[in-house]
Design an enzyme around this catalytic site. Structure first.
Site, mmCIF file in Angstrom:
data_model
loop_
_atom_site.group_PDB
_atom_site.id
_atom_site.type_symbol
_atom_site.label_atom_id
_atom_site.label_comp_id
_atom_site.label_asym_id
_atom_site.label_seq_id
_atom_site.Cartn_x
_atom_site.Cartn_y
_atom_site.Cartn_z
ATOM 1 N N CYS A 1 -4.698 2.351 -3.724
ATOM 2 C CA CYS A 1 -3.445 2.865 -3.141
ATOM 3 C C CYS A 1 -2.292 1.904 -3.372
ATOM 4 O O CYS A 1 -1.407 1.745 -2.507
ATOM 5 C CB CYS A 1 -3.596 3.160 -1.649
ATOM 6 S SG CYS A 1 -4.701 4.502 -1.309
ATOM 7 N N LYS B 1 -10.454 -0.654 10.191
ATOM 8 C CA LYS B 1 -10.601 -1.888 9.411
ATOM 9 C C LYS B 1 -10.891 -3.064 10.333
ATOM 10 O O LYS B 1 -10.936 -4.216 9.912
ATOM 11 C CB LYS B 1 -9.333 -2.144 8.602
ATOM 12 C CG LYS B 1 -9.100 -1.066 7.540
ATOM 13 C CD LYS B 1 -7.889 -1.354 6.724
ATOM 14 C CE LYS B 1 -7.432 -0.153 5.931
ATOM 15 N NZ LYS B 1 -8.319 0.234 4.831
ATOM 16 N N ASP C 1 2.818 -4.527 8.218
ATOM 17 C CA ASP C 1 1.598 -3.758 7.988
ATOM 18 C C ASP C 1 0.435 -4.745 8.125
ATOM 19 O O ASP C 1 0.188 -5.561 7.230
ATOM 20 C CB ASP C 1 1.647 -3.137 6.583
ATOM 21 C CG ASP C 1 0.330 -2.478 6.191
ATOM 22 O OD1 ASP C 1 -0.673 -2.624 6.928
ATOM 23 O OD2 ASP C 1 0.297 -1.826 5.127
ATOM 24 N N HIS D 1 0.875 -1.174 0.000
ATOM 25 C CA HIS D 1 0.000 0.000 0.000
ATOM 26 C C HIS D 1 0.915 1.229 0.000
ATOM 27 O O HIS D 1 2.013 1.179 0.571
ATOM 28 C CB HIS D 1 -0.837 -0.053 1.283
ATOM 29 C CG HIS D 1 -1.924 0.964 1.393
ATOM 30 N ND1 HIS D 1 -1.678 2.283 1.703
ATOM 31 C CD2 HIS D 1 -3.263 0.856 1.259
ATOM 32 C CE1 HIS D 1 -2.832 2.933 1.755
ATOM 33 N NE2 HIS D 1 -3.806 2.101 1.486
ATOM 34 N N GLN E 1 -4.867 -5.116 6.981
ATOM 35 C CA GLN E 1 -5.916 -6.030 6.500
ATOM 36 C C GLN E 1 -5.949 -7.333 7.288
ATOM 37 O O GLN E 1 -6.899 -8.100 7.170
ATOM 38 C CB GLN E 1 -5.701 -6.349 5.012
ATOM 39 C CG GLN E 1 -5.794 -5.160 4.090
ATOM 40 C CD GLN E 1 -7.197 -4.558 4.036
ATOM 41 O OE1 GLN E 1 -8.189 -5.235 4.300
ATOM 42 N NE2 GLN E 1 -7.284 -3.287 3.706
HETATM 43 C C1 LIG Z 1 -2.594 -2.775 3.515
HETATM 44 C C2 LIG Z 1 -2.906 -1.391 3.992
HETATM 45 N N1 LIG Z 1 -1.925 -0.649 4.529
HETATM 46 C C3 LIG Z 1 -2.163 0.599 4.997
HETATM 47 C C4 LIG Z 1 -3.402 1.167 4.934
HETATM 48 C C5 LIG Z 1 -3.630 2.541 5.497
HETATM 49 O O1 LIG Z 1 -4.309 2.395 6.717
HETATM 50 P P1 LIG Z 1 -4.930 3.636 7.510
HETATM 51 O O2 LIG Z 1 -6.188 3.991 6.806
HETATM 52 O O3 LIG Z 1 -5.176 3.095 8.888
HETATM 53 O O4 LIG Z 1 -3.910 4.712 7.518
HETATM 54 C C6 LIG Z 1 -4.440 0.442 4.354
HETATM 55 C C7 LIG Z 1 -5.778 1.059 4.170
HETATM 56 O O5 LIG Z 1 -6.422 0.871 3.171
HETATM 57 C C8 LIG Z 1 -4.191 -0.878 3.892
HETATM 58 O O6 LIG Z 1 -5.159 -1.617 3.349
#
Ligand SMILES: Cc1ncc(COP(=O)(O)O)c(C=O)c1O
Length: 410
Positions: free
Chosen positions: A368, A228, A202, A125, A205
């Site tokens: 993203c 999420k 990260d 992302h 998800q």
């Molecule tokens: C894999 C992943 N990393 C990072 C993020 C960013 O997360 P946040 O909205 O908590 O900043 C997302 C959000 O879509 C995501 O799916």
């Protein structure tokens, strides 16, 4: 417990699922973007503002201590939820994006020097890419990428070959938001530790799908997002091992993160407050406890089994010959209940609009992950992502709507 009854019961906890959209019953299949919130979370947000609204930590009055107690009790539950050694290793941030920025700016700046390597995957992302691009540009470190294969899985052999002593930080997504692929993070962590690198995961998800045990995984940092995980927006968590967090400089400066301030210099607070500058999103933190409780009460196992049954039904439907206009993106079977696809001959945005006309909410676009989309030679996809409150009937309705869309294409 009868599973059908239990899903009906779970649905009754989510008022928004009763919404009508374009005259149709809402079918919410955009859970990878953000999950809906159970009534316990909504009530907790409201209750804080109705009864307990006060700033935390620094006051003698009753409301302040009630707010502080609730705020800190979320941290305690979080510790259990991810099995951290201590609650002070759980830092509240604005989200996964801020958690990763914090580690890149603080730990990255502390350890990286010219010629060092930071290793990511090609499926990150943007939140786990751009912060590292910036810190590498600042320090002279070099970004390297674990390649991905055509089915959307990482090339583990290539990953193990690329992990070399120049790598100081490995930062990988546990589950791809665009493809649903589950990455072999335990193997990556072990290989990275063998050459002395630190690993950031990260888990944006992953957290609603897997039971997390940061001690068993032995990751050095992990980023989690509340929104999420059935919790409020604007809130995330950074888990970090105490010895690393202790060594790191503060990320932001101001209130709460200080111990003593003089006109010319300051000393810093203990963990976790050293990284929680300014008034936090108190209501969200308090309500997040209800989200953690919701997931704990149902259990990750039950969530995973239900979501997989929905996903399998969807895949089976899609694989029928009348759907030959649908091209799946991300076909590796080791994945969560997230599927990206293209309707050949129609722009993903138009597919999203047509589905919305039927009350179905899906995500369209690059999710993203522009470099990942480029790798697949596409601009974007339609992405359906399922959650515990989705039903088999919704999948049937979704498949029927997709069939109608495919039938429009000559
Ligand atoms: C894999 C992943 N990393 C990072 C993020 C960013 O997360 P946040 O909205 O908590 O900043 C997302 C959000 O879509 C995501 O799916």
């Amino acid at each position: 417990m009868n599973p059908i009854n239990s899903i009906a019961e779970i649905r009754s906890l989510f008022p928004v699922l009763n919404e009508q959209v374009n005259g149709k019953q809402l079918v919410y299949l955009d859970n990878a973007a953000t999950t809906q919130k159970p009534i316990s979370v909504i009530d907790a947000l409201q209750s804080y503002y109705l009864h307990d609204n006060a700033n935390i930590h620094r006051s003698a009055h009753t409301l302040a201590s009630r707010a502080t107690e609730q705020f800190e009790s979320t941290r305690e539950l979080l510790q259990t939820f991810i099995n951290a050694k201590e609650s002070a290793e759980c830092i509240f941030t604005k989200g996964v994006t801020e958690s990763i920025n914090l580690v890149a700016a603080s730990y990255g700046k502390l350890v990286l020097k010219a010629g060092d390597e930071v290793l990511l995957t090609e499926m990150e992302h943007h939140s786990n890419l751009v912060p590292w691009q910036r810190i590498c540009a600042e320090t002279g470190a070099v970004l390297k990428f674990i390649p991905i294969q055509t089915d959307g899985s990482i090339d583990l052999e290539a990953a193990l070959a690329i992990i070399n002593p120049k790598v100081k930080i490995v930062s990988v997504v546990w589950v791809s938001n665009a493809l649903g692929t589950i990455n072999p993070i335990a193997t990556i962590i072990e290989a990275a530790h063998a050459i002395g690198a630190k690993v950031m995961i990260d888990a944006a998800q992953a957290a609603s799908h897997f039971k997390i045990d940061v001690q068993a995984l032995d990751c050095d940092f992990m980023a989690i997002s509340s929104h999420k995980l059935y919790g409020p927006t604007g809130l995330g968590v950074l888990y970090g091992k105490r010895e690393l967090l202790e060594a790191m400089p503060p990320y932001q400066s101001g209130g709460e993160m200080i111990k003593e301030v003089f006109l010319t210099h300051s000393t810093y607070n203990e963990l976790p407050y050293k990284f929680e500058a300014g008034t936090p999103n108190i209501a969200a933190v308090i309500a997040f406890k209800m989200a953690l409780q919701f997931v704990t009460d149902i259990g990750h196992e039950t969530i995973a089994v239900h979501e997989k049954s929905l996903y399998d039904a969807f895949l089976l439907g899609i694989q029928q010959s009348s759907f030959n206009k649908i091209k799946l993106i991300g076909t590796n079977p080791h994945k969560i209940a997230v599927q990206s696809f293209e309707v050949v001959g129609m722009h993903h945005f138009d597919v999203g609009m047509l589905l919305d006309a039927s009350g179905i909410a899906v995500r369209t676009g690059h999710h993203c992950t522009q470099p990942l989309m480029r790798k697949f030679g596409i601009e974007g996809t339609v992405r359906a992502s399922f959650a515990i409150y989705n039903t088999a009937q919704e999948i049937d309705y979704f498949l029927a709507a997709l069939q109608k869309i495919c039938d429009r294409i000559k």
